[in-house]
Design a protein around this motif. Structure first.
Motif, short mmCIF file in Angstrom:
data_model
loop_
_atom_site.label_atom_id
_atom_site.label_comp_id
_atom_site.label_asym_id
_atom_site.label_seq_id
_atom_site.Cartn_x
_atom_site.Cartn_y
_atom_site.Cartn_z
N THR A 25 0.83 -1.21 0.00
CA THR A 25 0.00 0.00 0.00
C THR A 25 0.86 1.26 0.00
O THR A 25 0.59 2.21 -0.73
CB THR A 25 -0.93 0.01 1.23
N GLN A 26 1.93 1.26 0.80
CA GLN A 26 2.83 2.42 0.87
C GLN A 26 3.50 2.67 -0.48
O GLN A 26 3.64 3.82 -0.91
CB GLN A 26 3.88 2.20 1.96
N ILE A 27 3.92 1.60 -1.14
CA ILE A 27 4.57 1.74 -2.44
C ILE A 27 3.58 2.23 -3.50
O ILE A 27 3.87 3.16 -4.27
CB ILE A 27 5.19 0.40 -2.89
N GLU A 28 2.42 1.60 -3.54
CA GLU A 28 1.44 1.94 -4.58
C GLU A 28 0.92 3.36 -4.43
O GLU A 28 0.63 4.04 -5.42
CB GLU A 28 0.30 0.94 -4.56
N ALA A 29 0.83 3.84 -3.18
CA ALA A 29 0.28 5.17 -2.94
C ALA A 29 1.22 6.29 -3.34
O ALA A 29 0.78 7.42 -3.60
CB ALA A 29 -0.09 5.33 -1.46
#
Length: 250
Positions: free
Chosen positions: A146-150
């Motif tokens: 989630t952190q990467i995709e955001a």
């Protein structure tokens, strides 16, 4: 072949005079670092201008520990990316778990900071990682994805080429605990797979650092993992001999 990087995050430590002495100690030993290993020091804001002068032509790069998500204006206490770049720093740490935890920095805010840093030719060292309870709940991969995709997956390929990632298991920062080399490799490989889903083969070119109680005694084993490209070093970067020893661990 991916870059090999050892970056020292001094956090809120040292006065400017102490910082000058620490950089002098690092520079006295920098000749011991193997060719091809990049060194970065990340000082407090108060040190950036003298540090840039001290590091000029040394081959050691300079990073800020944060920047604002605005160009300028009525934001008392903030430091804009353009201001950071004007000091001579070429990197900025963004998304560190301490900023996320203590100052409530969200993915949306971090995307703004990352975009603005890149606009002003600052290369982000973008941090991602899970808390202990998230690992124990077996959602650590979901959290990191989630952190990467955001943030990172919202960048262009050209922007990604300027980014360094740092995986920091939050449960291993300042605790003395360290992810095993197998745990580090597992997560670094996962991070690369998330990048590959968006950026394809370019994911193989992204340097991913390990940050979590990395020290001379364990750096060699961690850096030997195929998807670990170096370290974001906290406490050990405040001792020049330890910082250099870690850089010699490839």
């Amino acid at each position: 072949m991916r870059r090999k990087i050892v970056a020292g995050n001094w956090k809120m430590n040292t006065t400017p005079a102490e910082g000058k002495a620490l950089i002098a100690d690092v520079l006295a030993k920098v000749g011991e670092v193997p060719a091809g290993v990049e060194l970065i020091v990340s000082t407090p804001f108060t040190h950036l201008i003298p540090a840039a002068e001290q590091l000029a032509n040394s081959g050691v790069a300079l990073a800020a520990q944060n920047c604002a998500n605005h160009e300028s204006g009525a934001y008392t206490g903030e430091v804009a990316p353009a201001m950071v770049a004007a000091t001579g720093a070429t990197y900025v740490i963004l998304g560190h778990s301490e900023r996320r935890e203590y100052y409530g920095e969200t993915d949306a805010l971090l995307l703004e900071k990352t975009k603005l840093a890149l606009k002003h030719n600052l290369a982000p060292i973008f941090c991602i990682g899970e808390k202990l309870e998230e690992r124990e709940s077996n959602i650590h991969f979901d959290v990191v994805k989630t952190q990467i995709e955001a943030v990172v997956c919202q960048l262009s390929s050209e922007e990604l080429a300027k980014v360094v990632l740092a995986y920091e298991p939050v449960w291993a920062i300042g605790t003395g605990k360290t992810a095993t080399s197998a745990q580090a490799q597992e997560m670094h490989a996962f991070i690369r797979s998330v990048l590959a889903a968006k950026f394809g083969k370019q994911a193989e070119e992204v340097a991913i650092l390990y940050g979590g109680s990395c020290k001379p005694s364990n750096a060699n084993e961690i850096f030997a993992q195929p998807d670990v490209d170096g370290g974001l070093i906290g406490g050990a970067s405040l001792v020049a001999a330890d910082f250099i020893a870690i850089a010699k661990s490839f």
